[in-house]
Design a protein around this motif. Structure first.
Motif, PDB file in Angstrom:
ATOM      1  N   ALA A 145       6.281   1.507  -7.644  1.00 18.09           N
ATOM      2  CA  ALA A 145       6.794  -0.008  -7.564  1.00 18.09           C
ATOM      3  C   ALA A 145       5.888  -0.663  -9.107  1.00 18.09           C
ATOM      4  CB  ALA A 145       6.234  -0.882  -6.363  1.00 18.09           C
ATOM      5  N   ALA A 146       6.636  -1.483  -9.413  1.00 18.26           N
ATOM      6  CA  ALA A 146       6.094  -2.278 -10.904  1.00 18.26           C
ATOM      7  C   ALA A 146       5.149  -3.356 -10.442  1.00 18.26           C
ATOM      8  CB  ALA A 146       7.399  -2.711 -11.560  1.00 18.26           C
ATOM      9  N   VAL A 147       5.262  -3.855  -9.259  1.00 19.64           N
ATOM     10  CA  VAL A 147       4.306  -4.961  -8.875  1.00 19.64           C
ATOM     11  C   VAL A 147       3.388  -4.488  -7.750  1.00 19.64           C
ATOM     12  CG1 VAL A 147       4.296  -7.419  -7.998  1.00 19.64           C
ATOM     13  CG2 VAL A 147       6.257  -6.531  -9.299  1.00 19.64           C
ATOM     14  N   ASP A 148       3.699  -4.504  -6.691  1.00 20.94           N
ATOM     15  CA  ASP A 148       2.760  -4.055  -5.421  1.00 20.94           C
ATOM     16  C   ASP A 148       3.276  -2.946  -4.434  1.00 20.94           C
ATOM     17  OD1 ASP A 148       0.674  -6.082  -5.951  1.00 20.94           O
ATOM     18  OD2 ASP A 148       1.833  -7.647  -5.183  1.00 20.94           O
ATOM     19  N   GLY A 149       2.501  -2.271  -3.852  1.00 16.16           N
ATOM     20  CA  GLY A 149       2.729  -1.252  -2.846  1.00 16.16           C
ATOM     21  C   GLY A 149       3.525  -0.164  -3.334  1.00 16.16           C
ATOM     22  N   GLY A 150       3.022   0.682  -4.062  1.00 12.98           N
ATOM     23  CA  GLY A 150       3.719   1.863  -4.629  1.00 12.98           C
ATOM     24  C   GLY A 150       4.436   2.619  -3.349  1.00 12.98           C
ATOM     25  N   ASP A 151       3.689   2.729  -2.435  1.00 14.02           N
ATOM     26  CA  ASP A 151       4.195   3.367  -1.245  1.00 14.02           C
ATOM     27  C   ASP A 151       4.759   2.486  -0.077  1.00 14.02           C
ATOM     28  OD1 ASP A 151       3.793   6.156  -1.917  1.00 14.02           O
ATOM     29  OD2 ASP A 151       1.777   5.910  -1.382  1.00 14.02           O
ATOM     30  N   ILE A 152       4.184   1.409   0.360  1.00 12.18           N
ATOM     31  CA  ILE A 152       4.422   0.528   1.351  1.00 12.18           C
ATOM     32  C   ILE A 152       3.968  -0.797   0.902  1.00 12.18           C
ATOM     33  CG2 ILE A 152       4.559  -0.296   3.763  1.00 12.18           C
ATOM     34  CD1 ILE A 152       3.644   2.521   4.590  1.00 12.18           C
ATOM     35  N   TYR A 153       4.848  -1.820   0.958  1.00  9.73           N
ATOM     36  CA  TYR A 153       4.542  -3.251   0.821  1.00  9.73           C
ATOM     37  C   TYR A 153       5.103  -3.895   2.045  1.00  9.73           C
ATOM     38  CZ  TYR A 153       4.613  -8.033  -0.424  1.00  9.73           C
ATOM     39  OH  TYR A 153       4.300  -9.629  -0.515  1.00  9.73           O
ATOM     40  N   THR A 154       4.062  -4.569   2.833  1.00 10.35           N
ATOM     41  CA  THR A 154       4.491  -5.309   4.206  1.00 10.35           C
ATOM     42  C   THR A 154       4.021  -6.721   3.903  1.00 10.35           C
ATOM     43  OG1 THR A 154       4.547  -5.296   6.463  1.00 10.35           O
ATOM     44  CG2 THR A 154       2.518  -4.668   5.338  1.00 10.35           C
ATOM     45  N   GLY A 155       4.903  -7.779   4.123  1.00  6.98           N
ATOM     46  CA  GLY A 155       4.404  -9.040   4.201  1.00  6.98           C
ATOM     47  C   GLY A 155       4.514  -9.637   5.710  1.00  6.98           C
ATOM     48  N   TYR A 156       4.566  -8.759   6.577  1.00 14.28           N
ATOM     49  CA  TYR A 156       4.714  -9.279   8.011  1.00 14.28           C
ATOM     50  C   TYR A 156       3.299  -8.555   8.761  1.00 14.28           C
ATOM     51  CZ  TYR A 156       6.336  -9.684  12.635  1.00 14.28           C
ATOM     52  OH  TYR A 156       6.640 -10.107  14.140  1.00 14.28           O
ATOM     53  N   PRO A 157       2.298  -9.694   9.220  1.00  6.66           N
ATOM     54  CA  PRO A 157       1.127  -9.316   9.896  1.00  6.66           C
ATOM     55  C   PRO A 157       1.422  -8.267  10.964  1.00  6.66           C
ATOM     56  CG  PRO A 157       1.450 -11.724   9.704  1.00  6.66           C
ATOM     57  CD  PRO A 157       2.838 -11.246   9.237  1.00  6.66           C
ATOM     58  N   GLY A 158       0.677  -7.006  10.438  1.00  7.53           N
ATOM     59  CA  GLY A 158       0.748  -6.169  11.689  1.00  7.53           C
ATOM     60  C   GLY A 158       1.900  -5.311  11.662  1.00  7.53           C
ATOM     61  N   GLY A 159       2.863  -5.494  10.392  1.00  7.12           N
ATOM     62  CA  GLY A 159       4.080  -4.769  10.392  1.00  7.12           C
ATOM     63  C   GLY A 159       4.047  -3.611   9.791  1.00  7.12           C
ATOM     64  N   GLY A 160       3.045  -2.941   9.492  1.00  3.25           N
ATOM     65  CA  GLY A 160       3.312  -1.506   8.830  1.00  3.25           C
ATOM     66  C   GLY A 160       2.126  -0.518   9.703  1.00  3.25           C
TER      67      GLY A 160
END
Length: 242
Positions: free
Chosen positions: A227-242
């Protein structure tokens, strides 16, 4: 599909279609997308239906780069078994499939499809009824979401249920977020016994998975995303969502 059309009668309300193995893909040929009555472009599934091939390595359906392949209407229950969907192309969303119903994929391969906006392979969303997308023993690879707002190179899940079981999502690309999977939902997305890898978010976050909602990942390998910005593998913006 669902009524008599174009000289092909369906007096009994057929609910299952068998597509034998083919050396030449079953191919869309009537240009002109953006309509929903099967006059041109994609195949609009307007009633519950099962489509079964002999094997995803012998039964191929091609969008011929003229439109997406299938649209599943609100509330319809549709199952695809043992087929490959390839070369679908949408100027909107859902390169191979646009789903607003209950869609189950068993032993299905979805590859080399593209959408400008969301879901290079599959776009699933809530319209008037909650949508479901089940992937069982299936693969989604080498699909793209191409526009500058493009998200979910492989799968875009917008306020529906996503349940992925013994399946893989790999080598997909999105211009924006979620190279492999983009999911934002108030309902649990679930991935188990699967692989999500080598997907790319070219200018956004979440190379393999971009998640904004409750998500469970169990006995699954997520790796080699970019990913160019954040989270090459996983980006989560949800608390407890990953």
């Amino acid at each position: 599909l669902g009524t008599s059309f174009g000289g092909c009668s369906n007096p009994s309300g057929m609910t299952a279609i068998h597509l034998p193995a083919n050396t030449t893909p079953y191919t869309l040929s009537i240009t002109g997308g953006g309509e929903y009555n099967n006059y041109s472009g994609d195949i609009n599934i307007l009633s519950s239906l099962t489509i079964a091939g002999d094997s995803f390595i012998t039964t191929f359906i091609s969008g011929n780069h003229i439109d997406r392949i299938f649209s599943v209407d609100d509330g319809q229950t549709v199952t695809l078994n043992n087929v490959t969907l390839e070369n679908g192309a949408s100027t909107a969303s859902g390169g191979a499939i646009y789903n607003t119903g209950v869609l189950t994929l068993n032993y299905v391969s979805i590859h080399d499809n593209s959408a400008q906006f969301y879901g290079g392979g599959i776009y699933t969303t809530y319209h008037s009824i909650l949508s479901y997308l089940y992937l069982n023993y299936s693969q989604v690879y080498n699909n793209t979401a191409t526009a500058t707002v493009g998200k979910g190179g492989g799968i875009y899940n917008d306020w529906g249920y996503l349940l992925m079981h013994y399946s893989s999502v790999d080598d997909n690309q999105a211009y924006g977020d979620g190279g492999g999977i983009w999911s934002s939902t108030g309902y649990t997305a679930s991935i188990d016994h699967s692989l999500v890898y080598s997907n790319t978010s070219q200018h956004g976050s979440g190379g393999d998975i971009y998640n904004y909602g409750p998500m469970t990942i169990d006995t699954t390998r997520v790796y080699n995303g970019n990913a160019a910005v954040d989270g090459g593998d996983i980006y989560t913006g949800y608390p407890g969502g990953g």
